[in-house]
Design a protein around this motif. Structure first.
Motif, PDB file in Angstrom:
ATOM      1  N   ALA A  74       0.834  -1.197   0.000  1.00  0.00           N
ATOM      2  CA  ALA A  74       0.000   0.000   0.000  1.00  0.00           C
ATOM      3  C   ALA A  74       0.867   1.245   0.000  1.00  0.00           C
ATOM      4  CB  ALA A  74      -0.916  -0.010   1.225  1.00  0.00           C
ATOM      5  N   ALA A  75       0.438   2.252  -0.781  1.00  0.00           N
ATOM      6  CA  ALA A  75       1.198   3.495  -0.869  1.00  0.00           C
ATOM      7  C   ALA A  75       1.024   4.350   0.378  1.00  0.00           C
ATOM      8  CB  ALA A  75       0.769   4.282  -2.104  1.00  0.00           C
ATOM      9  N   VAL A  76      -0.100   4.162   1.095  1.00  0.00           N
ATOM     10  CA  VAL A  76      -0.425   4.993   2.249  1.00  0.00           C
ATOM     11  C   VAL A  76      -0.648   4.090   3.462  1.00  0.00           C
ATOM     12  CG1 VAL A  76      -2.125   6.571   3.226  1.00  0.00           C
ATOM     13  CG2 VAL A  76      -1.445   6.803   0.835  1.00  0.00           C
ATOM     14  N   GLN A  77      -0.070   4.480   4.599  1.00  0.00           N
ATOM     15  CA  GLN A  77      -0.270   3.771   5.856  1.00  0.00           C
ATOM     16  C   GLN A  77      -1.184   4.599   6.751  1.00  0.00           C
ATOM     17  OE1 GLN A  77       1.289   0.594   6.885  1.00  0.00           O
ATOM     18  NE2 GLN A  77       1.365   0.599   4.645  1.00  0.00           N
ATOM     19  N   VAL A  78      -2.261   3.992   7.227  1.00  0.00           N
ATOM     20  CA  VAL A  78      -3.161   4.654   8.163  1.00  0.00           C
ATOM     21  C   VAL A  78      -2.596   4.436   9.567  1.00  0.00           C
ATOM     22  CG1 VAL A  78      -5.516   4.803   9.044  1.00  0.00           C
ATOM     23  CG2 VAL A  78      -5.108   4.257   6.625  1.00  0.00           C
ATOM     24  N   LYS A  79      -2.089   5.513  10.171  1.00  0.00           N
ATOM     25  CA  LYS A  79      -1.372   5.406  11.438  1.00  0.00           C
ATOM     26  C   LYS A  79      -2.295   5.360  12.652  1.00  0.00           C
ATOM     27  CE  LYS A  79       2.538   5.717  11.469  1.00  0.00           C
ATOM     28  NZ  LYS A  79       3.573   4.664  11.344  1.00  0.00           N
ATOM     29  N   GLY A  80      -3.447   6.015  12.553  1.00  0.00           N
ATOM     30  CA  GLY A  80      -4.340   6.044  13.701  1.00  0.00           C
ATOM     31  C   GLY A  80      -5.640   6.726  13.361  1.00  0.00           C
ATOM     32  N   ALA A  81      -6.622   6.591  14.233  1.00  0.00           N
ATOM     33  CA  ALA A  81      -7.920   7.229  14.047  1.00  0.00           C
ATOM     34  C   ALA A  81      -8.565   7.422  15.403  1.00  0.00           C
ATOM     35  CB  ALA A  81      -8.816   6.390  13.140  1.00  0.00           C
ATOM     36  N   ALA A  82      -9.351   8.479  15.525  1.00  0.00           N
ATOM     37  CA  ALA A  82     -10.060   8.758  16.771  1.00  0.00           C
ATOM     38  C   ALA A  82     -11.291   9.577  16.448  1.00  0.00           C
ATOM     39  CB  ALA A  82      -9.165   9.503  17.755  1.00  0.00           C
ATOM     40  N   PHE A  83     -12.297   9.503  17.309  1.00  0.00           N
ATOM     41  CA  PHE A  83     -13.496  10.335  17.171  1.00  0.00           C
ATOM     42  C   PHE A  83     -13.528  11.273  18.356  1.00  0.00           C
ATOM     43  CE2 PHE A  83     -17.899  11.639  17.050  1.00  0.00           C
ATOM     44  CZ  PHE A  83     -18.124  11.757  15.686  1.00  0.00           C
ATOM     45  N   SER A  84     -13.439  12.576  18.087  1.00  0.00           N
ATOM     46  CA  SER A  84     -13.364  13.570  19.151  1.00  0.00           C
ATOM     47  C   SER A  84     -14.033  14.850  18.689  1.00  0.00           C
ATOM     48  CB  SER A  84     -11.900  13.857  19.509  1.00  0.00           C
ATOM     49  OG  SER A  84     -11.801  14.890  20.466  1.00  0.00           O
ATOM     50  N   ALA A  85     -14.765  15.517  19.618  1.00  0.00           N
ATOM     51  CA  ALA A  85     -15.420  16.787  19.332  1.00  0.00           C
ATOM     52  C   ALA A  85     -16.292  16.691  18.081  1.00  0.00           C
ATOM     53  CB  ALA A  85     -14.395  17.911  19.185  1.00  0.00           C
ATOM     54  N   ASN A  86     -16.987  15.555  17.937  1.00  0.00           N
ATOM     55  CA  ASN A  86     -17.891  15.315  16.809  1.00  0.00           C
ATOM     56  C   ASN A  86     -17.170  15.301  15.465  1.00  0.00           C
ATOM     57  OD1 ASN A  86     -20.625  14.574  16.919  1.00  0.00           O
ATOM     58  ND2 ASN A  86     -21.225  16.399  15.806  1.00  0.00           N
ATOM     59  N   GLN A  87     -15.919  14.855  15.471  1.00  0.00           N
ATOM     60  CA  GLN A  87     -15.132  14.753  14.256  1.00  0.00           C
ATOM     61  C   GLN A  87     -14.408  13.409  14.210  1.00  0.00           C
ATOM     62  OE1 GLN A  87     -13.105  18.617  12.967  1.00  0.00           O
ATOM     63  NE2 GLN A  87     -13.108  18.812  15.178  1.00  0.00           N
ATOM     64  N   LEU A  88     -14.346  12.815  13.014  1.00  0.00           N
ATOM     65  CA  LEU A  88     -13.508  11.648  12.779  1.00  0.00           C
ATOM     66  C   LEU A  88     -12.163  12.159  12.284  1.00  0.00           C
ATOM     67  CD1 LEU A  88     -12.850   8.647  12.344  1.00  0.00           C
ATOM     68  CD2 LEU A  88     -13.948   8.832  10.093  1.00  0.00           C
ATOM     69  N   ILE A  89     -11.096  11.822  13.011  1.00  0.00           N
ATOM     70  CA  ILE A  89      -9.750  12.284  12.674  1.00  0.00           C
ATOM     71  C   ILE A  89      -8.922  11.067  12.280  1.00  0.00           C
ATOM     72  CG2 ILE A  89      -7.769  13.652  13.424  1.00  0.00           C
ATOM     73  CD1 ILE A  89      -9.635  14.496  15.830  1.00  0.00           C
ATOM     74  N   ILE A  90      -8.339  11.097  11.080  1.00  0.00           N
ATOM     75  CA  ILE A  90      -7.547   9.979  10.569  1.00  0.00           C
ATOM     76  C   ILE A  90      -6.140  10.485  10.292  1.00  0.00           C
ATOM     77  CG2 ILE A  90      -7.384   8.182   8.804  1.00  0.00           C
ATOM     78  CD1 ILE A  90     -10.386   8.745   8.210  1.00  0.00           C
ATOM     79  N   ALA A  91      -5.127   9.830  10.849  1.00  0.00           N
ATOM     80  CA  ALA A  91      -3.730  10.194  10.619  1.00  0.00           C
ATOM     81  C   ALA A  91      -3.125   9.205   9.629  1.00  0.00           C
ATOM     82  CB  ALA A  91      -2.948  10.167  11.930  1.00  0.00           C
ATOM     83  N   VAL A  92      -2.481   9.731   8.586  1.00  0.00           N
ATOM     84  CA  VAL A  92      -1.898   8.876   7.542  1.00  0.00           C
ATOM     85  C   VAL A  92      -0.472   9.308   7.255  1.00  0.00           C
ATOM     86  CG1 VAL A  92      -4.147   8.464   6.473  1.00  0.00           C
ATOM     87  CG2 VAL A  92      -2.723  10.348   5.646  1.00  0.00           C
ATOM     88  N   SER A  93       0.320   8.373   6.708  1.00  0.00           N
ATOM     89  CA  SER A  93       1.627   8.710   6.173  1.00  0.00           C
ATOM     90  C   SER A  93       1.533   8.528   4.663  1.00  0.00           C
ATOM     91  CB  SER A  93       2.707   7.792   6.756  1.00  0.00           C
ATOM     92  OG  SER A  93       2.461   6.448   6.400  1.00  0.00           O
ATOM     93  N   GLY A  94       1.829   9.574   3.921  1.00  0.00           N
ATOM     94  CA  GLY A  94       1.677   9.525   2.475  1.00  0.00           C
ATOM     95  C   GLY A  94       0.507  10.373   2.029  1.00  0.00           C
ATOM     96  N   SER A  95       0.359  10.546   0.731  1.00  0.00           N
ATOM     97  CA  SER A  95      -0.679  11.393   0.161  1.00  0.00           C
ATOM     98  C   SER A  95      -1.795  10.528  -0.404  1.00  0.00           C
ATOM     99  CB  SER A  95      -0.085  12.273  -0.943  1.00  0.00           C
ATOM    100  OG  SER A  95      -1.087  13.069  -1.532  1.00  0.00           O
ATOM    101  N   VAL A  96      -3.025  10.864  -0.070  1.00  0.00           N
ATOM    102  CA  VAL A  96      -4.165  10.075  -0.530  1.00  0.00           C
ATOM    103  C   VAL A  96      -5.352  10.995  -0.779  1.00  0.00           C
ATOM    104  CG1 VAL A  96      -4.999   9.626   1.814  1.00  0.00           C
ATOM    105  CG2 VAL A  96      -5.608   8.054  -0.030  1.00  0.00           C
TER     106      VAL A  96
END
Length: 530
Positions: free
Chosen positions: A222-244
């Protein structure tokens, strides 16, 4: 012999499982470090940092000794009270219910007692006191910034514990440009939903699905690695390495899907609740405790050539969404704080309600020089409104445009009947003369009540501090009528203290009022993604 072997195996199996489980728990916890403004802090002996449901727990001693907060401990009730200036939050060991200046909050993880040390969720504490917080899941390091109301500076490829701000926007041409506005987001533009700006996609959960963007990467890796995710303050936040370029769509009015083509879950993916397949989590859920409009958030790794990570948000009612893509920071944010779905004017524009505090027979605070708060509030609000009206991309409504008396519920009624997307109330602060150092207290602060208003509060506070140039007193939760009874994202800005001679003099100058008006307008435009 065989029966004897099976008997011994049956007796040893629970012990083997316990040893294995204990080893996994110890490895998961790690010892960890806490870094405050690039300085590593000493942890109490025998204490390790723990990540519980996405919330990093730190010793309360670190809060009191290194951050300068006053900490009170009630042994009988096991209650922790943390104070700074005029703000206080209360937490109970073993309870996910907390209190911030009278406003109830639900925590992802309850405070816990480990030996003689109490551990508290640093994300919650940080959000309430304007503390910058970041979490490096690889090295198990908490990064704290004591002089910031946004995320702490964390090395790349980390998962922040606080919500990032959406992409900034600009004031219309011809108007003075706001200062200290971050550079615009540079990222590929997804196929538009109903409307979008650079790096931002907006729509509603009842929107038709978007067309699929070209997948990134080929082959098995995979060209992109999904490093983490969390749901906070009514937002889904996804941390990635690479451009997608994510694809976002609504399968039905209550299911929002975000797919990251050519991506995979990183080996150290931080999401929680995952199910393991072949030694690596391939699916799971995120903690959405405290968000009644969210039925659940799940993630799934699918395919292999190339693979894709898919997040699905299930809501209890159709909700507007707004996706921000920041490839430079490696963050994808799906914001569900869009306010009323009907908050669009007849011209198809978002509706902004500006509220000048007090007025008429209610002067508000009165300075030592005899100046009244209501005049300052109205002058700045009218300037900010004029800037937004000249921009032309939104409908601006004033709760009052002259010196009239207006009740708190009347102000709420204006915003509700207009179906506003955002509500901003402006005030100037004051201290009672009976308080210690009453004429020396200074600074700007932003108040919100409902958790869905927090992302808006962070953005507006950033601009408030730039507009006044005063000390940053942070974003604070408080049960105020106009921010509690409104249904859209709502904030109350306290520009400065009229009881402080230096701030009083500055607040009534054209220079500061023009600067603050520009920043209020810029903050609203940034939040709306225009």
């Amino acid at each position: 012999m065989k029966k004897a072997y099976l008997k011994w195996f049956a007796l040893l199996l629970p012990l083997m499982l316990f040893i294995a489980w204990s080893g996994q728990e110890a490895a998961a916890a790690g010892s960890g470090k806490i870094v405050l403004d690039n300085r590593e802090l000493a942890l109490p002996k025998g204490i390790v940092l723990q990540n519980v449901n996405g919330s990093v727990m730190i010793p309360i001693r670190v809060v009191s000794e290194n951050l300068g907060y006053e900490v009170l401990w009630e042994q009988k009730t096991r209650k922790v009270t943390i104070r700074q200036d005029f703000k206080a939050i209360a937490l109970l060991v073993g309870s996910k219910q907390a209190d911030a200046d009278g406003v109830p909050f639900s925590l992802n993880a309850a405070p816990k007692q480990s030996g003689g040390t109490v551990l508290v969720p640093i994300r919650f504490v940080g959000e309430q006191f304007g503390l910058g917080v970041g979490w490096d899941n690889i090295d198990k390091v908490v990064y704290l910034s004591g002089n910031s109301s946004g995320p702490a500076s964390v090395p790349s490829a980390t998962m922040p514990l606080v919500t990032p701000s959406p992409a900034p926007s600009s004031i219309p041409s011809g108007a003075p440009s706001p200062s200290a506005t971050p550079a615009a987001v540079s990222s590929p533009t997804p196929t538009p939903a109903p409307s979008q700006a650079a790096g931002i996609v907006t729509g509603t959960a009842s929107s038709a699905p978007q067309s699929t963007a070209a997948q990134a990467g080929t082959g098995t890796a995979a060209a992109v690695q999904v490093k983490g995710a969390a749901f906070s303050a009514n937002q889904l936040i996804i941390a990635v390495s690479g451009s997608v370029t994510p694809n976002i769509s609504a399968l039905d009015p209550r299911r929002i899907v975000v797919e990251l083509p050519g991506s995979a879950l990183a080996a150290d993916f931080a999401g929680g609740g995952g199910e393991s397949t072949g030694g690596q989590a391939s699916q799971g859920t995120l903690d959405v405790t405290g968000y009644p409009q969210i039925a659940g958030v799940s993630y799934t790794l699918s395919g292999s050539n190339p693979s894709a990570v898919r997040f699905e948000i299930q809501t209890t009612e159709p909700l507007p969404y707004r996706m921000n893509i920041d490839n430079s920071a490696g963050l994808i944010t799906v914001d569900l704080n869009g306010g009323n779905a009907g908050g669009i004017s007849g011209e198809g524009k978002p509706v902004v309600v500006l509220d000048a505090g007090h007025g008429g027979s209610q002067p508000g605070a009165i300075s030592a020089a005899g100046r009244v708060e209501k005049d300052f509030n109205l002058a700045v609000i009218l300037k900010a409104g004029a800037l937004l009206q000249s921009d032309g991309r939104m409908t601006v409504i004033f709760t009052r445009s002259d010196d009239v008396t207006l009740g708190l519920q009347d102000r709420v009624k204006v915003a509700e009947e207009a179906g506003a997307n955002v509500f901003v109330s402006l005030h100037a602060n004051a201290m009672p003369t009976t308080a210690s150092n009453w004429n020396k207290v200074n600074g700007s602060e932003t108040y919100y009540t409902r958790s869905e208003s927090l992302p808006f509060a962070r953005i507006m506070h950033k601009h408030l501090v730039v507009g006044t140039g005063f000390k940053d007193n942070g974003v604070r939760a408080k049960s105020l009528h106009v921010t509690r009874e409104t249904s859209m994202p709502a904030v109350l800005l306290e520009a400065g203290y009229l009881t402080n001679p230096a701030e009083e003099a500055a607040l009534y100058t054209e220079e500061l009022q023009n600067s603050l008006a520009r920043e209020i307008a810029a903050g609203i435009i940034e939040y709306l993604g225009l």
